[in-house]
Design a protein around this motif. Structure first.
Motif, short mmCIF file in Angstrom:
data_model
loop_
_atom_site.label_atom_id
_atom_site.label_comp_id
_atom_site.label_asym_id
_atom_site.label_seq_id
_atom_site.Cartn_x
_atom_site.Cartn_y
_atom_site.Cartn_z
N ASP A 168 0.83 -1.20 0.00
CA ASP A 168 0.00 0.00 0.00
C ASP A 168 0.87 1.25 0.00
O ASP A 168 1.95 1.28 0.58
CB ASP A 168 -0.91 0.02 1.24
N LYS A 169 0.37 2.28 -0.67
CA LYS A 169 0.98 3.61 -0.65
C LYS A 169 2.38 3.66 -1.25
O LYS A 169 3.17 4.54 -0.92
CB LYS A 169 1.03 4.16 0.79
N VAL A 170 2.70 2.71 -2.11
CA VAL A 170 3.98 2.73 -2.83
C VAL A 170 3.68 2.59 -4.32
O VAL A 170 3.23 1.54 -4.77
CB VAL A 170 4.92 1.60 -2.37
N SER A 171 3.93 3.66 -5.07
CA SER A 171 3.59 3.66 -6.49
C SER A 171 4.78 3.25 -7.34
O SER A 171 5.32 4.02 -8.13
CB SER A 171 3.09 5.06 -6.91
N VAL A 172 5.21 2.00 -7.14
CA VAL A 172 6.33 1.44 -7.90
C VAL A 172 5.84 0.17 -8.58
O VAL A 172 5.32 -0.72 -7.91
CB VAL A 172 7.52 1.13 -6.99
N PRO A 173 6.02 0.05 -9.90
CA PRO A 173 5.64 -1.20 -10.56
C PRO A 173 6.48 -2.37 -10.02
O PRO A 173 7.57 -2.16 -9.49
CB PRO A 173 5.98 -0.93 -12.04
N PRO A 174 5.99 -3.59 -10.16
CA PRO A 174 6.76 -4.75 -9.70
C PRO A 174 8.14 -4.80 -10.36
O PRO A 174 8.28 -4.49 -11.54
CB PRO A 174 5.90 -5.94 -10.13
N GLN A 221 5.29 4.23 -15.94
CA GLN A 221 5.63 5.02 -14.76
C GLN A 221 6.14 6.40 -15.16
O GLN A 221 5.79 7.41 -14.55
CB GLN A 221 6.66 4.30 -13.90
N VAL A 222 6.97 6.47 -16.20
CA VAL A 222 7.47 7.76 -16.69
C VAL A 222 6.33 8.63 -17.17
O VAL A 222 6.25 9.83 -16.86
CB VAL A 222 8.51 7.56 -17.80
N ASN A 223 5.40 8.05 -17.92
CA ASN A 223 4.24 8.82 -18.40
C ASN A 223 3.38 9.33 -17.25
O ASN A 223 2.83 10.43 -17.31
CB ASN A 223 3.40 7.95 -19.36
N LEU A 268 14.67 15.65 -14.72
CA LEU A 268 14.77 14.18 -14.67
C LEU A 268 15.25 13.72 -13.30
O LEU A 268 14.79 12.70 -12.77
CB LEU A 268 15.71 13.67 -15.76
N ILE A 269 16.18 14.49 -12.71
CA ILE A 269 16.67 14.15 -11.37
C ILE A 269 15.56 14.35 -10.34
O ILE A 269 15.33 13.50 -9.47
CB ILE A 269 17.90 15.02 -11.01
N LYS A 270 14.85 15.46 -10.43
CA LYS A 270 13.75 15.74 -9.52
C LYS A 270 12.66 14.68 -9.61
O LYS A 270 12.07 14.29 -8.59
CB LYS A 270 13.16 17.12 -9.82
N ALA A 271 12.42 14.16 -10.81
CA ALA A 271 11.41 13.13 -11.03
C ALA A 271 11.87 11.75 -10.57
O ALA A 271 11.07 10.81 -10.53
CB ALA A 271 11.01 13.09 -12.49
N GLY A 272 13.15 11.61 -10.25
CA GLY A 272 13.68 10.32 -9.80
C GLY A 272 14.09 9.40 -10.92
O GLY A 272 14.34 8.21 -10.69
N LEU A 273 14.20 9.93 -12.13
CA LEU A 273 14.58 9.10 -13.28
C LEU A 273 16.09 9.04 -13.48
O LEU A 273 16.60 8.12 -14.13
CB LEU A 273 13.90 9.62 -14.55
N LEU A 274 16.79 10.02 -12.93
CA LEU A 274 18.24 10.02 -12.94
C LEU A 274 18.74 10.24 -11.51
O LEU A 274 18.15 11.02 -10.76
CB LEU A 274 18.81 11.13 -13.84
N TRP A 334 22.91 7.38 -12.80
CA TRP A 334 22.25 6.09 -12.93
C TRP A 334 20.84 6.34 -13.42
O TRP A 334 20.15 7.24 -12.89
CB TRP A 334 22.18 5.35 -11.59
N LEU A 335 20.38 5.60 -14.42
CA LEU A 335 18.95 5.61 -14.72
C LEU A 335 18.25 4.93 -13.56
O LEU A 335 18.74 3.91 -13.05
CB LEU A 335 18.67 4.87 -16.03
N ALA A 336 17.13 5.48 -13.11
CA ALA A 336 16.57 5.04 -11.83
C ALA A 336 15.08 4.78 -11.91
O ALA A 336 14.39 5.21 -12.84
CB ALA A 336 16.87 6.09 -10.76
N ILE A 337 14.61 4.07 -10.88
CA ILE A 337 13.18 3.80 -10.69
C ILE A 337 12.64 4.81 -9.69
O ILE A 337 13.07 4.82 -8.53
CB ILE A 337 12.95 2.37 -10.16
N PRO A 338 11.73 5.67 -10.09
CA PRO A 338 11.19 6.68 -9.17
C PRO A 338 10.42 6.04 -7.99
O PRO A 338 9.87 4.95 -8.11
CB PRO A 338 10.23 7.49 -10.05
N ASN A 339 10.44 6.72 -6.87
CA ASN A 339 9.66 6.36 -5.67
C ASN A 339 10.07 5.04 -5.04
O ASN A 339 9.31 4.45 -4.27
CB ASN A 339 8.15 6.29 -6.01
N ILE A 340 11.28 4.57 -5.34
CA ILE A 340 11.70 3.26 -4.84
C ILE A 340 12.41 3.34 -3.49
O ILE A 340 12.74 2.32 -2.88
CB ILE A 340 12.62 2.56 -5.88
#
Length: 293
Positions: free
Chosen positions: A79-85, A138-140, A198-204, A215-221
């Motif tokens: 719950d409350k974690v918006s990260v794909p598997p 997730q990026v979209n 991109l850094i602020k969004a957690g993608l880098l 590093w290319l990254a997974i946001p909210n992880i």
């Protein structure tokens, strides 16, 4: 290729975890699930050299692809974690014992844009695998959330990231120079504000050891990485406190970790693949143990 006995023990173990946490099944339902498991075993046994072979018009997935799908489907609901598997590479190693084969098959899946592989901050050998389409979604979603909060000439970086960076750049890391090179090749000029977004969004994520590298990254992880580290320590501590540093899997799987949002199965697979835990088959059942010196 995985040996038949390895597959049987694997699916027996995976099945035991699922069975112990679900209500008793009807005989008809049990037969359906057994049939499905047999089909998956067959796919894994028939795959060849990490490739995708076509037999009578049917595409047979590789051992790694089968393992990824199974682990992906068992990712814990949080719950409350918006990260794909996502799947840890160590978890794949716990199933497909030939690591060279896994690495080779993953490379094929990366080239085919089936998956992305990300470096994690939790350990030198920690990598997460996410299905390509899940990551793009997730990026979209991030772009939609930021719409109206940033000018459109800045938000366009998310489209560039999806359409030009991800399909071409397969590595886990990237430099400023490479970003500029890829985008200038398709007529786009990346600015510092684009990288900052991109850094602020957690993608880098900036690499500490290399200036102007990311590093290319997974946001909210972030919270899940904390759970990964703490869950590993808690599970190993639990086993170390036992006299023989071992416990039956049937007992272990019923325990709930206090320090991790990730479930016991997630952590057991991770530590098996990294070699910090081993499985032993005994008359009493499958034993999980810490390797003896």
């Amino acid at each position: 290729m995985m040996k038949k006995r390895d597959l049987k023990s694997l699916y027996s173990w995976a099945g035991s975890i699922v069975a112990s946490s679900t209500p008793k099944k009807t005989e008809k339902r049990a037969k359906r699930e057994q049939s499905a498991t047999s089909e998956v075993e067959s796919l894994a046994q028939d795959s060849h050299q990490g490739s995708y072979e076509k037999e009578d018009g049917f595409t047979v997935p590789s051992d790694t692809a089968v393992a990824l799908r199974m682990i992906h489907g068992q990712f814990p609901k949080i719950d409350k974690v918006s990260v794909p598997p996502f799947v840890l590479i160590s978890q794949v190693y716990s199933i497909v014992k030939d690591r060279t084969l896994v690495d080779r098959e993953l490379e094929v899946m990366k080239q085919d844009k089936d998956v992305r592989v990300f470096k994690l901050s939790t350990g030198q050998d920690d990598f997460a695998i996410m299905f390509f389409d899940d990551y793009v979604s997730q990026v979209n979603a991030i772009k939609s959330r930021l719409d109206g909060k940033h000018p459109s000439e800045d938000l366009v970086i998310f489209d560039w990231y999806i359409n030009h960076i991800l399909p071409i750049h397969m590595d886990a890391g990237i430099t400023d120079f490479h970003l500029e090179s890829i985008l200038s090749g398709v007529g786009h000029q990346i600015q510092e504000r684009h990288i900052s977004l991109l850094i602020k969004a957690g993608l880098l994520v900036r690499q500490l050891a290399h200036e102007r590298s990311y590093w290319l990254a997974i946001p909210n992880i972030g919270s899940l990485l904390k759970s990964l580290s703490q869950g590993r320590k808690e599970l190993l501590s639990l086993l170390n406190r036992r006299q023989y540093k071992e416990v039956l899997l049937s007992i272990l799987e019923k325990k709930k970790l206090r320090m991790s949002q990730l479930d016991m199965r997630f952590h057991v697979r991770d530590l098996l693949g990294s070699g910090q835990l081993f499985l032993s088959h005994t008359p009493a059942g499958i034993l999980v143990r810490i390797p003896r010196d």
